[in-house]
Design a protein around this motif. Structure first.
Motif, PDB file in Angstrom:
ATOM      1  N   HIS A   3       0.836  -1.187   0.000  1.00 45.44           N
ATOM      2  CA  HIS A   3       0.000   0.000   0.000  1.00 45.44           C
ATOM      3  C   HIS A   3       0.882   1.252   0.000  1.00 45.44           C
ATOM      4  CE1 HIS A   3      -3.641  -2.342   1.039  1.00 45.44           C
ATOM      5  NE2 HIS A   3      -2.780  -3.089   1.736  1.00 45.44           N
ATOM      6  N   HIS A  48      -5.643   9.205   1.554  1.00 46.52           N
ATOM      7  CA  HIS A  48      -5.475   8.620   0.218  1.00 46.52           C
ATOM      8  C   HIS A  48      -4.657   7.348   0.345  1.00 46.52           C
ATOM      9  CE1 HIS A  48      -5.135   8.397  -4.128  1.00 46.52           C
ATOM     10  NE2 HIS A  48      -3.827   8.207  -3.979  1.00 46.52           N
ATOM     11  N   GLU A  50      -3.210   3.730  -2.222  1.00 49.95           N
ATOM     12  CA  GLU A  50      -3.110   3.009  -3.480  1.00 49.95           C
ATOM     13  C   GLU A  50      -2.520   1.639  -3.220  1.00 49.95           C
ATOM     14  OE1 GLU A  50      -0.887   5.140  -6.347  1.00 49.95           O
ATOM     15  OE2 GLU A  50      -2.223   6.901  -6.373  1.00 49.95           O
ATOM     16  N   ARG A  51      -2.930   0.648  -4.047  1.00 52.35           N
ATOM     17  CA  ARG A  51      -2.424  -0.708  -3.913  1.00 52.35           C
ATOM     18  C   ARG A  51      -1.540  -1.043  -5.114  1.00 52.35           C
ATOM     19  NH1 ARG A  51      -7.671  -4.340  -2.022  1.00 52.35           N
ATOM     20  NH2 ARG A  51      -8.087  -3.212  -0.046  1.00 52.35           N
ATOM     21  N   ARG A  61       6.357   4.686  -6.119  1.00 54.73           N
ATOM     22  CA  ARG A  61       5.179   5.559  -6.042  1.00 54.73           C
ATOM     23  C   ARG A  61       5.287   6.531  -4.870  1.00 54.73           C
ATOM     24  NH1 ARG A  61       1.877   7.375  -9.823  1.00 54.73           N
ATOM     25  NH2 ARG A  61      -0.253   7.757  -9.059  1.00 54.73           N
TER      26      ARG A  61
END
Length: 320
Positions: A3, A48, A50-51, A61
């Motif tokens: 994550h 927020h 993201e995976r 990232r």
């Protein structure tokens, strides 16, 4: 599964970007103050996430969101918020403020130049024109402008013909080379310099295969005469190798050293003197004691042998 998350501090309003594998456990650690980077902003709120599949993608990232373009993209995602990098000073860090465009900057610069030029023109003093000046009173003589020659010709002394540039005594190239030569060294300094050069050559030659072989042959000689002949051959090879690498000014010095060592090799042939045999004495008479006669101890080749303590080099000879 990994994550990439973004947290916002409810205390300071700042953001924090990170990556992990267990998101719930990571959020608990941040709110518990276990992380040194986030303990000053507790409590934190997840805004927020993201995976990604691999840890490398998660780290890449995370670094992207921490750079300039990533900050702007993240700010656009979070309800039009601008990144802290582009926010100007103000009490509300989220409130968008005016930005300076290139056109506005050019207009400001042009206005500043116009104001500066106007200020300089305002400081100029208006001088009267020539036709408005008062005429000179009658009876006065107008001053004559100065001539080009400020110093009269009769004040300067006449030039000296001997000091003309064509008659200068300019030395030749040979005279300049002779004058720029370094002064000669004293005899002691010159001898020391040659000795240093000789030692450098000796260090280069002493490990030569031919020199070491000649020294080993002389060391293995069985007789004194053979040893001296092999030593003469050794000195010829030794100094021959040194003269091949030496400069022309060092060759006379090396020849003198070679002659010095070769002169110590010959041994004059001296036959030892023996004492005369005593005459036979008749029976009953007292035998006269023989007169002492000086004898010279001889070596195997009829010459005195030097004592071992007097030997300083190879076979009793001085080392080169």
């Amino acid at each position: 599964m990994f994550h990439v998350y973004v947290l916002r501090s409810q205390k300071t309003g700042r953001r924090y970007v990170g990556s992990c594998e267990d998101l719930e456990r990571c959020l608990q650690r941040h709110n518990a103050g276990e992380s040194k980077a986030t303990k000053h902003g507790v409590p934190w709120m997840l805004v927020h996430t993201e995976r990604v599949e691999t840890r490398g993608e998660a780290v890449a990232r995370e670094l992207f969101f921490k750079m300039g373009r990533g900050r702007d993209e993240l700010a656009r995602r979070l309800s039009g918020e601008r990144s802290p990098r582009r926010q100007l000073a103000g009490s509300n860090p989220v409130t968008p403020t005016g930005r300076y465009t290139p056109m506005r900057s050019l207009l400001v610069i042009a206005l500043a130049c116009c104001l500066g030029h106007a200020a300089l023109r305002a400081q100029d003093v208006a001088l009267p024109r020539p036709e408005t000046q008062d005429p000179a009173p009658e009876g006065t003589r107008a001053p004559t402008p100065p001539s080009g020659d400020l110093i009269p010709a009769d004040i300067l002394p006449p030039p000296d013909p001997a000091a003309l540039p064509g008659t200068l005594d300019i030395p030749s190239i040979e005279q300049l080379d002779e004058g720029l030569k370094p002064p000669p060294l004293s005899p002691a300094a010159e001898a020391y310099r040659r000795h240093i050069e000789w030692r450098k050559l000796r260090n280069k030659v002493q490990n030569d295969a031919r020199v070491k072989a000649a020294e080993a042959d002389a060391d293995a000689a069985k007789t004194d005469l053979q040893r001296r002949k092999l030593l003469a051959r050794y000195f010829e090879i030794y100094y021959g190798r040194m003269m091949a690498m030496a400069s022309p000014e060092m060759k006379p010095y090396l020849l003198d050293r070679k002659r010095e060592y070769l002169a110590a090799l010959p041994q004059p042939r001296v036959r030892p003197e023996t004492a005369p045999k005593p005459a036979p004495t008749p029976p009953g008479s007292v035998a006269a004691s023989p007169s002492p006669t000086a004898t010279v101890p001889a070596s195997g080749y009829g010459s005195p042998s030097p004592s071992p303590s007097a030997r300083s080099g190879l076979f009793g000879l001085p080392r080169p």
